[in-house]
Every structure is written in C-alpha cells, then in structure tokens.
Design a protein around this motif. Sequence first.
Motif, PDB file in Angstrom:
ATOM      1  N   ALA A  89      44.563  43.738  37.968  1.00  0.00           N
ATOM      2  CA  ALA A  89      44.411  43.123  39.023  1.00  0.00           C
ATOM      3  C   ALA A  89      45.386  42.032  39.765  1.00  0.00           C
ATOM      4  N   PRO A  94      44.619  37.586  43.022  1.00  0.00           N
ATOM      5  CA  PRO A  94      43.151  38.518  41.216  1.00  0.00           C
ATOM      6  C   PRO A  94      42.176  38.580  41.861  1.00  0.00           C
ATOM      7  N   VAL A 119      41.916  34.118  38.136  1.00  0.00           N
ATOM      8  CA  VAL A 119      41.057  35.664  38.430  1.00  0.00           C
ATOM      9  C   VAL A 119      39.989  34.916  39.176  1.00  0.00           C
TER      10      VAL A 119
END
Length: 124
Positions: A89, A94, A119
């Motif tokens: 990512a 991300p 994330v």
Amino acid sequence: MSELKALLDAAAAEIPGVRRIDDLRGEDAFAATPEALKPFARRLKEGLGFDFLVLVTAADNYLDEPRFEVTWRLRSIARNADVRINVAAPGEAPEVDSLTDLYPAANWMERETWDMFGVRFRGH
C-alpha cells in the motif's frame, strides 16, 4: 511438491495479480495486488478451507515506496496449515479492501491496523 502447495499455487494462478513469494521459514506466502486480495482470500476460504483469520497487521517501510505492507494470515483448521497474503500500500493515503465480509474477526484487527499504521480498509 506437497498436495497443499500444488492447490495453493493453482488457486494463485487462477487470479491475476497473485504470486508466491519466498519465505525464510518455508511458509506458504503470497503477494497480491490490492485488486486481487479479496478474490484470492475468497478462493482460499471457500475452495481450500482456510476458514480462520489469525491476524491482520502491517509493516511500515518508512522512506521506501510502497511504504506499507499489509499482511493477512489465514488458517485451515482441517488441514492444520497457514497461508500468508501480503499487499503493498502506498505511503500517501494507504488503502486496501476489507475482508470483514469473509472473516468477521477482521473487524477488530483492521481497526487496530488503522489505528497503528493509518491504513484504511475499503468497505469496513
């Protein structure tokens, strides 16, 4: 090659964007593109019996790009086997797919990964 390794390699070959990666401990490990993650996880669960989510976490490769590597470890209780899926990512925003629809236990682990690494999980 063991029967399980052959089945895992066949499943990976069915889905574009999935490839086996070398692991120092000899584990079954695969790298998947973000688009291939969910179809591959579904194939592992429904076709090969990887019915238990062990963990979701990430690694921060600060100063490298892609910055993050998100990792899922799945277990087949019937086969007494684990498989790891890694997805890269980017450092900027991300984001990867959520697997909560396949593995409800991913709910808490995805939240923890978001808290610790930033994330985001699409569909969570």
